[in-house]
Design a protein around this motif. Structure first.
Motif, mmCIF file in Angstrom:
data_model
loop_
_atom_site.group_PDB
_atom_site.id
_atom_site.type_symbol
_atom_site.label_atom_id
_atom_site.label_comp_id
_atom_site.label_asym_id
_atom_site.label_seq_id
_atom_site.Cartn_x
_atom_site.Cartn_y
_atom_site.Cartn_z
ATOM 1 N N UNK A 425 53.272 -109.849 -10.053
ATOM 2 C CA UNK A 425 52.572 -109.258 -11.190
ATOM 3 C C UNK A 425 53.164 -107.904 -11.563
ATOM 4 N N UNK A 426 53.206 -107.640 -12.856
ATOM 5 C CA UNK A 426 53.507 -106.310 -13.379
ATOM 6 C C UNK A 426 52.252 -105.825 -14.095
ATOM 7 N N UNK A 427 51.705 -104.722 -13.648
ATOM 8 C CA UNK A 427 50.401 -104.260 -14.122
ATOM 9 C C UNK A 427 50.545 -103.082 -15.075
ATOM 10 N N UNK A 428 49.830 -103.163 -16.193
ATOM 11 C CA UNK A 428 49.685 -102.042 -17.124
ATOM 12 C C UNK A 428 48.187 -101.797 -17.269
ATOM 13 N N UNK A 429 47.730 -100.592 -16.874
ATOM 14 C CA UNK A 429 46.297 -100.319 -16.847
ATOM 15 C C UNK A 429 45.852 -99.501 -18.047
ATOM 16 N N UNK A 430 44.545 -99.288 -18.113
ATOM 17 C CA UNK A 430 43.957 -98.505 -19.200
ATOM 18 C C UNK A 430 44.469 -97.068 -19.180
ATOM 19 N N UNK A 431 44.586 -96.511 -17.984
ATOM 20 C CA UNK A 431 45.081 -95.150 -17.841
ATOM 21 C C UNK A 431 46.575 -95.206 -17.521
ATOM 22 N N UNK A 432 47.439 -94.786 -18.458
ATOM 23 C CA UNK A 432 48.883 -94.851 -18.193
ATOM 24 C C UNK A 432 49.250 -93.947 -17.013
ATOM 25 N N UNK A 486 53.671 -86.166 -23.256
ATOM 26 C CA UNK A 486 53.802 -87.273 -24.198
ATOM 27 C C UNK A 486 52.445 -87.632 -24.783
ATOM 28 N N UNK A 487 52.469 -88.330 -25.916
ATOM 29 C CA UNK A 487 51.224 -88.827 -26.498
ATOM 30 C C UNK A 487 50.738 -90.036 -25.706
ATOM 31 N N UNK A 488 49.477 -90.420 -25.944
ATOM 32 C CA UNK A 488 48.931 -91.573 -25.233
ATOM 33 C C UNK A 488 49.711 -92.849 -25.504
ATOM 34 N N UNK A 489 50.110 -93.048 -26.766
ATOM 35 C CA UNK A 489 50.877 -94.243 -27.098
ATOM 36 C C UNK A 489 52.251 -94.246 -26.449
ATOM 37 N N UNK A 490 52.879 -93.073 -26.386
ATOM 38 C CA UNK A 490 54.194 -92.990 -25.744
ATOM 39 C C UNK A 490 54.083 -93.276 -24.247
ATOM 40 N N UNK A 491 53.076 -92.717 -23.625
ATOM 41 C CA UNK A 491 52.882 -92.972 -22.191
ATOM 42 C C UNK A 491 52.679 -94.458 -21.931
ATOM 43 N N UNK A 492 51.850 -95.096 -22.758
ATOM 44 C CA UNK A 492 51.569 -96.505 -22.529
ATOM 45 C C UNK A 492 52.788 -97.374 -22.784
ATOM 46 N N UNK A 493 53.606 -97.008 -23.763
ATOM 47 C CA UNK A 493 54.820 -97.796 -24.008
ATOM 48 C C UNK A 493 55.813 -97.638 -22.850
ATOM 49 N N UNK A 494 55.848 -96.465 -22.229
ATOM 50 C CA UNK A 494 56.680 -96.306 -21.038
ATOM 51 C C UNK A 494 56.170 -97.203 -19.908
ATOM 52 N N UNK A 495 54.870 -97.306 -19.770
ATOM 53 C CA UNK A 495 54.300 -98.184 -18.737
ATOM 54 C C UNK A 495 54.640 -99.645 -19.017
ATOM 55 N N UNK A 496 54.609 -100.024 -20.295
ATOM 56 C CA UNK A 496 54.968 -101.399 -20.653
ATOM 57 C C UNK A 496 56.450 -101.640 -20.378
ATOM 58 N N UNK A 497 57.295 -100.655 -20.707
ATOM 59 C CA UNK A 497 58.733 -100.786 -20.429
ATOM 60 C C UNK A 497 58.978 -100.917 -18.931
ATOM 61 N N UNK A 498 58.226 -100.170 -18.155
ATOM 62 C CA UNK A 498 58.357 -100.256 -16.693
ATOM 63 C C UNK A 498 57.973 -101.652 -16.206
ATOM 64 N N UNK A 499 56.906 -102.218 -16.783
ATOM 65 C CA UNK A 499 56.488 -103.567 -16.407
ATOM 66 C C UNK A 499 57.543 -104.598 -16.804
ATOM 67 N N UNK A 512 44.747 -102.248 -21.767
ATOM 68 C CA UNK A 512 45.911 -101.392 -21.971
ATOM 69 C C UNK A 512 45.818 -100.531 -23.224
ATOM 70 N N UNK A 513 44.941 -100.879 -24.189
ATOM 71 C CA UNK A 513 44.854 -100.095 -25.425
ATOM 72 C C UNK A 513 43.474 -99.488 -25.648
ATOM 73 N N UNK A 514 42.564 -99.683 -24.702
ATOM 74 C CA UNK A 514 41.166 -99.298 -24.962
ATOM 75 C C UNK A 514 40.971 -97.793 -25.055
#
Length: 594
Positions: A425-432, A486-499, A512-514
């Motif tokens: 599994x590759x996990x992306x959570x609510x809190x980047x 970073x902004x919240x969206x940038x942080x989350x996209x980095x987490x998605x890239x990591x996954x 992941x977007x809540x």
């Protein structure tokens, strides 16, 4: 406490060679100290008499007695200087080797603590205050470090010195030496009672220090809320109550700690006074022999007092060890069976079968059955507390279900090691979650051996490459703790890239977007629109707009799946999903606006 100390001593076993070197230096130190006491009286008589009486008759150093008078007068100071140099080398060696020993022990202990803390389940850590955990890692480990550096060395060094000096005193006069040394065992009983008081105060003080650290961590994390509600005074009152309790415990321990050397001073003075009176009345010894005896006894009291003092370090280490081993003894709720084997990559399906799970008395899942086929995007939706995120915890082996099974390609997950199951599994959570370091280091957290080209490819898939290239140093830009720059969206996209970089068979998006605002949510949704097609994914969401393109949507309520189907199918059913959709898109919020 004694059990904790014995367990701490096990950390010394790999470094016993360093202890042997320290022990050799301590032996040199002890023998040199004994030589000082043994030679002081005869040396004084020899020098005051100008060597006329001869040193052999004054005290058993034949080679000096055989020297010519002038040579003896020069030879003895040189001998004393050599003994002093030897003693200095002994001190230097024992402090260096004991310092090295302490650091090696503490390094191993910190490593074990770090491994244990990072190996526990999130639910186990959530029961502990972060500040208290940090206190154990810092102040409690420091107590062990002080004990390793000073207590072990002092027990060896001072015991040697006590034995050597006591032997000198008894050799001079068994009666007087025995009288003056008798106070040492007499002090043992009251000293042990005071030590118990020290242990009680130290144990309470360490606990209150953990409370202080916990409140400080909470206060810094919730500073905006505290100031917004003008809660500084309430927080200060709570802080002061912890500080007062810590002060009372530490002061009580300090009072008891000071009683041990104080008791020794009184008893030592009484013994010396009695011995001097006896010697004066009986004239049983020559003055120079009496001087050597008194020197040996006076010198022996110092290491005895040092032993009492450093025992307090051992007491503190025992109290700290109890807190440390309380953490080290925690077991992860999902432990590998002895027969567990690595799990092969998922290639057909993932299934949760009639799973029930409870947090204490609260039921989170109640007979939930879920199927996820390879290449399929499945979504779990529903209200808060329905059990959606518990599914993630069970799939990633953070917890084990009380009933039911989790199957990977039809094989029970308990057959496999937990680490190999998590690697599916590759996990992306609510809190980047990002770490202090560069963008490149954060992305490589999923795959340390990844090339720069692989990292950039994953970032492009996650719509992150463009904004990364726009950062001051691109992929080498440091982003601060938790990615605060970073902004919240940038942080989350980095987490998605990591996954994406991890290339795990199943991508899990847990809300992941809540936590994002609409603009950042659109950025992340655009990234997911590129990531999800053709992938095996489980999307857990509260906002239904994020899962409309899923192959199958499961509605979860009270720990069970109550509806399943595509977005269009579920809207046609006019069931729970349709009601939730109307509520989130055009429901009472618009009608109630005014």
């Amino acid at each position: 406490m004694h059990h904790a100390l014995w367990r701490l001593l096990r950390y010394a076993k790999p470094h016993v060679g360093i202890l042997v070197l320290a022990f050799a230096c301590m032996a040199v130190l002890g023998l040199a100290t004994g030589a000082y006491a043994y030679l002081l009286g005869p040396a004084l008589r020899f020098l005051l008499s100008g060597g006329e009486e001869g040193f052999a008759s004054a005290h058993r150093v034949p080679w000096l007695a055989d020297l010519p008078r002038e040579a003896a007068l020069w030879g003895f100071p040189v001998f004393v200087l050599a003994v002093g140099a030897l003693k200095g080398v002994g001190y230097l060696g024992q402090f260096y080797f004991m310092g090295l020993f302490a650091q090696r022990v503490v390094k191993d202990l910190r490593r074990d603590l770090f491994l244990r803390l990072t190996a526990l389940s999130p639910s186990q850590l959530s029961k502990e205050r972060t500040g208290d955990l940090l206190s154990r890692f810092s102040s409690d480990v420091m107590a062990v470090e002080l004990a390793a550096m000073y207590t072990v060395g002092s027990y060896l060094r001072d015991t040697i010195q006590v034995l050597v000096l006591a032997s000198v005193a008894l050799a001079m006069s068994p009666v007087l030496g025995g009288l003056m040394l008798a106070v040492i065992p007499l002090a043992a009983l009251p000293a042990s009672k005071l030590t118990r008081k020290v242990l009680k105060g130290t144990r309470e003080g360490q606990a209150h220090l953990g409370q202080l650290a916990g409140q400080l961590h909470e206060g810094l994390g919730g500073l905006r809320t505290i100031q917004a509600f003008n809660g500084q005074e309430a927080e200060l009152a709570r802080f002061e109550s912890y500080a007062k309790a810590h002060e009372e415990a530490v002061v009580g321990a300090a009072w008891a700690r000071g009683g041990v050397p104080g008791l020794m001073e009184v008893l030592a003075a009484a013994a010396l006074a009695g011995a001097l009176g006896y010697a004066a009345a009986t004239r049983a010894m020559e003055p120079e022999a009496l001087l050597s005896l008194l020197t040996a006894v006076i010198l022996v009291y110092q290491p005895v007092k040092d032993l009492g003092r450093v025992t307090q370090f051992a007491v503190q280490a025992g109290a700290a060890g109890e807190r440390l081993f309380a953490l080290l003894d925690l077991k992860h709720p999902v432990e590998d069976a002895a027969s567990a084997v690595p799990a092969p990559a998922l290639h057909e399906s993932l299934r949760m079968e009639d799973v029930r799970f409870f947090y204490g008395e609260r039921r989170a899942l109640d007979g939930l059955t879920l199927d996820l086929k390879v290449g399929q995007v499945a979504a779990l939706v529903g209200g808060s507390g329905g059990g959606k995120s518990t599914v993630t915890s069970l799939l990633l082996r953070f917890e084990r279900p009380q009933q039911g099974r989790i199957l990977l390609d039809g094989v029970d997950a308990d057959t496999y090691t937990a680490a190999s199951v998590r690697s599916q599994f590759a996990l992306v959570t609510q809190e980047p979650l990002l770490f202090h370091g560069t963008v490149l280091e954060n992305l490589r957290h999923a795959k340390p051996e990844a090339t720069k080209e692989e990292v950039e490819a994953a970032a492009k898939v996650a719509n992150a490459d463009a904004f990364i290239q726009g950062l001051p140093q691109g992929y080498d830009t440091r982003i601060g703790e938790r990615g605060v720059t970073l902004s919240g969206g940038q942080r989350q996209r980095l987490c998605i890239a990591r996954a994406v970089l991890s290339k795990a068979p199943v991508l899990v998006l847990d809300e992941a977007t809540s936590s994002l605002d609409p603009e950042n949510e659109r950025e992340v949704q655009a990234a997911l629109a590129k990531v999800l097609p053709g992938r095996t994914a489980l999307v857990i969401a509260h906002r239904l707009s994020t899962v409309t393109n899923a192959d199958v949507i499961h509605v979860v309520e009270a720990g069970r799946i109550v509806e399943s189907g595509s977005h269009a199918d579920l809207l046609q059913k006019e069931g729970r999903y349709a009601a939730m959709w109307r509520l989130q898109t055009s429901g009472p919020i618009e009608r109630g606006a005014a």
